[in-house]
Design an enzyme around this catalytic site. Structure first.
Site, short mmCIF file in Angstrom:
data_model
loop_
_atom_site.label_atom_id
_atom_site.label_comp_id
_atom_site.label_asym_id
_atom_site.label_seq_id
_atom_site.Cartn_x
_atom_site.Cartn_y
_atom_site.Cartn_z
CE1 TYR A 160 -42.32 9.94 -0.92
CE2 TYR A 160 -44.08 9.90 -2.54
CZ TYR A 160 -43.62 10.24 -1.29
OH TYR A 160 -44.43 10.87 -0.42
CE LYS A 227 -36.40 11.37 12.90
NZ LYS A 227 -36.47 12.16 14.13
CG ASP A 282 -38.00 15.16 14.90
OD1 ASP A 282 -37.31 14.67 13.99
OD2 ASP A 282 -37.57 15.38 16.03
CG ASP A 306 -45.95 13.48 0.32
OD1 ASP A 306 -46.80 14.37 0.09
OD2 ASP A 306 -46.18 12.28 0.16
#
Ligand code: NAP
Length: 417
Positions: A160, A227, A282, A306
């Site tokens: 972002y 991640k 995930d 998000d």
């Protein structure tokens, strides 16, 4: 200042101030609001009546929110030919706590997103989204009541940051040449490229806020979602810096999953301690579906947050009931998490629950917990009576469909009862 955007500051209220990092709230705090675009005016009108009724019911005339309109989005553009006037930012700085409805993202207006601009200008670095289930709300999962967590999403960096170059531009070509030449990478010449900065500073201040929240609200698990298995030096670093901060600043309060499994704990978290663990993003999307009850406070970089906050909101009944706040150490901005739903604008049909529950968060931040509980319980009671807006009614057999304003009336009836 006596006025912002030519709108006089109400004479009968006072500004919230900051003392030793905490809000000091007068009995009549001036609270700036942005009504919002599209369905914003319908939602705000309904929410404001509920807020005023709850505060009156909780405190008689002793306390009252003194609402003060400030402008952003279409209304600001019509009035001042600016999407986000400087005075709006200045008013929030002056009064510290504000609330807003949804805002249109201007197309070709020179601003990528008003929400992102507001967050960046005020350095609202923590996007906070509580997700819990209200009995009776239609949900796509078997046990929506298992979910009761609060997401702390980093708000200022990650993808972002807006460092992105279109394919074929001189900037993209230069960057690709540099990365391929200097670092032996093999980026295709026809690529668009973006940069994902994640800093120790921004990661740690977010994790600090999340742990402080857990400590202050009796939550016993803080989960770092990342991640890091793939993006080792950004997302992986977020995890490592999170653990480091927990150890250095919270010491014996936080126990890692690894330590918890060993003596003297042998898997049992002692009272008053916080388990700090981490999950790969995930896997976390599976976990919130299958073992939602194991998670309480989630702390994560911007993009994961998000996705995850909307997915979690969907599990408990959708965006119409998903509240949000954007926080810094100095300011708090509460907001609807959905968009402007323009096709319903002015029709008095939309679900105002997201702004109402954002108001619950706001009153909690002011320390007006009695008002917050009245709003939350009034909303929960109204839903359990199956008196709901169209979005819930179409999924709830036997429900009565209410207009936005009627839904507010029903909540007021219930909170006064
Ligand atoms: P949206 O406004 O969130 O609406 C999409 C759909 O979600 C609506 O048509 C409606 O579905 C449902 N929905 C949204 N809010 C609801 C509510 N309060 N009650 C019941 N249902 C609700 O998304 P969008 O159409 O993609 O975006 C419209 C504008 O809003 C864009 O300019 C976008 O950039 C902006 N936006 C602003 C914010 C913000 O200010 N925080 C956030 C997201 C988007 P049904 O038609 O199925 O009933």
């Amino acid at each position: 200042m006596a006025a912002f955007n030519d709108n006089p500051v109400p004479a009968d209220g006072q500004a919230i101030t900051l003392e030793s990092g905490r809000f000091k709230v007068p009995d009549r705090p001036i609270i700036p609001f942005i009504e919002g675009d599209g369905t914003g005016p319908d939602i705000w009108a309904a929410s404001r009546r509920v807020f005023d009724a709850a505060v009156h019911c909780a405190y008689g005339g002793k306390r009252q929110a003194v609402w003060y309109e400030v402008f952003a989005g279409e209304k600001a553009y019509q009035k001042f030919q600016q999407w986000l006037p400087e005075d709006t930012i200045a008013a929030v700085r002056q009064f510290r706590v504000a609330i807003k409805g949804p805002l249109t993202t201007p197309v070709g207006g020179g601003i990528r997103s008003l929400n992102v601009a507001l967050r960046q200008r005020l350095d609202l670095y923590a996007c906070v989204r509580p997700v819990r289930y209200y009995a009776g709300v239609p949900s796509p999962v078997k046990h929506p009541e298992h979910m009761n967590l609060i997401i702390y999403r980093e708000n200022t960096e990650d993808v972002y940051a807006g460092i992105e170059f279109r394919e074929g531009t001189p900037e993209a070509e230069k960057l690709i040449r540099y990365l391929n030449g200097e670092f032996g990478k093999n980026i295709r010449a026809d690529s668009g490229v973006g940069i994902k900065p994640i800093s120790r500073f921004a990661s740690q201040r977010l994790v600090r806020k999340a742990i402080e929240y857990a400590r202050g609200h009796g939550r016993t698990v803080v989960t770092l979602v990342h991640k890091g298995n793939i993006q080792k030096f950004t997302e992986g670093a977020f995890r490592d810096w999170g653990y480091q901060l927990a150890k250095e600043e919270f010491g014996a309060l936080c126990i890692s999953e690894e330590d918890l499994a060993k003596p003297p704990y042998n898997g049992k978290l002692p009272a008053g301690k916080i388990l700090i663990n981490d999950r790969i993003a995930d896997s976390m999307f599976q976990q919130v579906l299958t073992r939602a009850q194991e998670y309480q406070v989630v702390c994560t970089p911007n993009l994961n947050g998000d996705y995850l906050s909307d997915a979690c909101a969907a599990q408990v009944g959708g965006l119409g009931l998903a509240p949000g706040a954007n926080l810094s150490d100095e300011y708090a901005f509460f907001e609807a998490t959905h968009g402007t739903a323009p096709k319903y604008a002015g029709k008095d049909v939309i679900n105002p629950g997201s702004v109402m529950l954002s108001g619950v968060m706001m009153f909690e931040a002011l320390g007006w917990d009695e008002a917050a509980r009245l709003i939350e319980n009034g909303l929960a009671a109204t839903i359990s009576q199956k008196r709901v807006t169209y979005d819930l009614e179409r999924l709830m057999p036997g429900a009565t469909k209410l207009k936005t304003s009627e839904f507010a009336n029903a909540i007021i009836e219930n909170l006064q009862a």
